[in-house]
Enzyme design. Structure first.
Site, PDB file in Angstrom:
ATOM      1  N   ALA A 155       6.540  37.310  77.221  1.00 24.02           N
ATOM      2  CA  ALA A 155       5.424  36.657  76.520  1.00 24.02           C
ATOM      3  C   ALA A 155       5.925  35.962  75.252  1.00 24.02           C
ATOM      4  CB  ALA A 155       4.351  37.686  76.165  1.00 24.02           C
ATOM      5  N   TYR A 187       8.693  40.736  75.941  1.00 22.42           N
ATOM      6  CA  TYR A 187       9.803  39.783  75.752  1.00 22.42           C
ATOM      7  C   TYR A 187       9.480  38.467  76.460  1.00 22.42           C
ATOM      8  CZ  TYR A 187      14.682  38.138  75.740  1.00 22.42           C
ATOM      9  OH  TYR A 187      15.836  37.414  75.568  1.00 22.42           O
TER      10      TYR A 187
HETATM   11  P1  NDP Z   1      22.269  40.382  70.306  1.00 20.06           P
HETATM   12  O1  NDP Z   1      21.490  41.639  70.413  1.00 20.06           O
HETATM   13  O2  NDP Z   1      23.709  40.374  70.659  1.00 20.06           O
HETATM   14  O3  NDP Z   1      22.131  39.801  68.806  1.00 20.06           O
HETATM   15  C1  NDP Z   1      20.870  39.699  68.223  1.00 20.06           C
HETATM   16  C2  NDP Z   1      20.992  39.025  66.868  1.00 20.06           C
HETATM   17  O4  NDP Z   1      19.677  38.919  66.311  1.00 20.06           O
HETATM   18  C3  NDP Z   1      21.835  39.840  65.895  1.00 20.06           C
HETATM   19  O5  NDP Z   1      22.577  38.965  65.086  1.00 20.06           O
HETATM   20  C4  NDP Z   1      20.759  40.563  65.055  1.00 20.06           C
HETATM   21  O6  NDP Z   1      21.178  40.841  63.733  1.00 20.06           O
HETATM   22  C5  NDP Z   1      19.674  39.517  65.019  1.00 20.06           C
HETATM   23  N1  NDP Z   1      18.365  40.081  64.720  1.00 20.06           N
HETATM   24  C6  NDP Z   1      17.614  40.928  65.477  1.00 20.06           C
HETATM   25  N2  NDP Z   1      16.484  41.246  64.840  1.00 20.06           N
HETATM   26  C7  NDP Z   1      16.507  40.579  63.655  1.00 20.06           C
HETATM   27  C8  NDP Z   1      15.630  40.497  62.546  1.00 20.06           C
HETATM   28  N3  NDP Z   1      14.460  41.153  62.543  1.00 20.06           N
HETATM   29  N4  NDP Z   1      15.984  39.729  61.498  1.00 20.06           N
HETATM   30  C9  NDP Z   1      17.155  39.046  61.502  1.00 20.06           C
HETATM   31  N5  NDP Z   1      18.031  39.087  62.512  1.00 20.06           N
HETATM   32  C10 NDP Z   1      17.710  39.845  63.570  1.00 20.06           C
HETATM   33  O7  NDP Z   1      21.452  39.323  71.155  1.00 20.06           O
HETATM   34  P2  NDP Z   1      21.937  37.997  71.916  1.00 20.06           P
HETATM   35  O8  NDP Z   1      23.000  37.326  71.151  1.00 20.06           O
HETATM   36  O9  NDP Z   1      22.131  38.338  73.328  1.00 20.06           O
HETATM   37  O10 NDP Z   1      20.583  37.163  71.844  1.00 20.06           O
HETATM   38  C11 NDP Z   1      20.399  36.050  70.966  1.00 20.06           C
HETATM   39  C12 NDP Z   1      19.139  35.331  71.407  1.00 20.06           C
HETATM   40  O11 NDP Z   1      19.297  34.867  72.754  1.00 20.06           O
HETATM   41  C13 NDP Z   1      17.901  36.222  71.411  1.00 20.06           C
HETATM   42  O12 NDP Z   1      16.778  35.496  70.990  1.00 20.06           O
HETATM   43  C14 NDP Z   1      17.765  36.609  72.881  1.00 20.06           C
HETATM   44  O13 NDP Z   1      16.437  36.933  73.212  1.00 20.06           O
HETATM   45  C15 NDP Z   1      18.226  35.315  73.540  1.00 20.06           C
HETATM   46  N6  NDP Z   1      18.656  35.510  74.919  1.00 20.06           N
HETATM   47  C16 NDP Z   1      19.691  36.358  75.245  1.00 20.06           C
HETATM   48  C17 NDP Z   1      20.066  36.529  76.561  1.00 20.06           C
HETATM   49  C18 NDP Z   1      21.160  37.429  76.988  1.00 20.06           C
HETATM   50  O14 NDP Z   1      21.309  37.631  78.213  1.00 20.06           O
HETATM   51  N7  NDP Z   1      21.956  37.983  76.110  1.00 20.06           N
HETATM   52  C19 NDP Z   1      19.364  35.795  77.632  1.00 20.06           C
HETATM   53  C20 NDP Z   1      18.326  34.923  77.189  1.00 20.06           C
HETATM   54  C21 NDP Z   1      17.993  34.783  75.879  1.00 20.06           C
HETATM   55  P3  NDP Z   1      21.644  42.333  63.271  1.00 20.06           P
HETATM   56  O15 NDP Z   1      22.723  42.774  64.198  1.00 20.06           O
HETATM   57  O16 NDP Z   1      22.114  42.167  61.882  1.00 20.06           O
HETATM   58  O17 NDP Z   1      20.435  43.214  63.365  1.00 20.06           O
END
Ligand code: NDP
Length: 238
Positions: A148, A146
């Site tokens: 990386a 993650y």
């Molecule tokens: P969630 O797990 O709550 O949501 C993830 C979202 O990404 C969902 O809408 C999911 O869709 C979608 N998703 C995952 N894999 C795929 C895929 N292969 N194709 C299309 N959509 C996909 O995560 P967060 O809202 O917490 O995170 C959002 C972003 O913020 C991420 O990039 C995360 O790394 C980053 N982030 C989050 C932090 C945190 O503390 N929460 C901290 C720092 C960064 P579905 O449900 O339909 O699969």
């Protein structure tokens, strides 16, 4: 009317970005992979367009961008938000787990940018915002893949900002700290309280904190900001 495409908009931070932009009058399309009910509800609530797309698959990404452009006419703002986490020792990680994390958080941003940029270049305007993480800046134990992937997203942001700046396109990166979403499901309430204690602003972040930063970077007044890596972390990552 300004238009945006958000990846991973069905839940968490992505859903907050969809809501915030829609509330400001943007026309929004977002993608989801599995959360169809949540995506439908959000589309109904905000008027945004929900598109099913696995962002790790280049053919699906091409179709998603085509659909978004057909419905919105063009894309002013791309937010690469979709991401997945994996926690554990690096020595326990399988090839498949490594690829899933890298493909979702990093390669997907390459795939979407490749499809969206030609339209932005021909209009000589556009905004791209990549959602990285504090772990991309400082690294996290037991989150090597993650960290990386998120560090890669920072490199992509800085390089692409230089490449497409002459075409009037800005590329920036947000590094959220600990934000309360489903991604934190693996932490206990006492872990979360400890993380809040370690945060100078004494609380965890909310999806809306990140969405507000996206709205700020998407605003006309941020037109001269590019290649930047901005923390939305309550001071946690400093
Ligand atoms: P969630 O797990 O709550 O949501 C993830 C979202 O990404 C969902 O809408 C999911 O869709 C979608 N998703 C995952 N894999 C795929 C895929 N292969 N194709 C299309 N959509 C996909 O995560 P967060 O809202 O917490 O995170 C959002 C972003 O913020 C991420 O990039 C995360 O790394 C980053 N982030 C989050 C932090 C945190 O503390 N929460 C901290 C720092 C960064 P579905 O449900 O339909 O699969």
């Amino acid at each position: 009317m300004q238009t945006a495409l958000i990846t991973g908009g069905s839940r968490g931070i992505g859903a907050a970005i969809v809501r915030a932009l829609a509330a400001k009058g943007w026309q929004v399309a977002f993608c989801y992979k599995t959360s169809q009910d949540e995506a439908r509800q959000l589309a109904q609530e905000t008027g945004a367009i929900a598109i099913r797309c696995d962002v790790t698959d280049s053919a699906q990404v091409r179709e998603m961008v085509k659909t978004a452009i057909r419905q919105l006419s063009h894309i002013d703002l791309l937010v690469n938000n979709a991401g997945v986490a994996w926690q554990g020792l690096l020595t326990d990680m399988t090839d498949q787990q490594w690829h899933t994390v890298l493909d979702t958080s990093l390669t997907a941003a390459f795939l979407t940018c490749r499809e969206v940029l030609p339209g932005m270049v021909s209009r000589k305007s556009g905004r791209i915002i990549n959602i990285s993480s504090i772990w991309g800046r400082v690294g996290a134990s037991c989150e090597a893949a993650y960290s990386a992937a998120k560090a890669g997203l920072i490199g992509l942001t800085k390089a692409l900002a230089k490449e497409v700046g002459p075409s009037g396109i800005t590329v920036n990166c947000l590094c959220p700290g600990v934000i309360r979403t489903d991604m934190l499901a693996c932490y206990t309430e006492s872990d979360l309280a400890a993380l809040a204690d370690e945060t100078p602003l004494c609380r965890l972040g909310t999806p809306e904190d990140v969405a507000n930063a996206v709205c700020w970077l998407a605003d006309e007044k941020a037109a001269f900001i590019t290649g930047q890596v901005i923390g939305v972390d309550g001071g946690f990552g400093q």
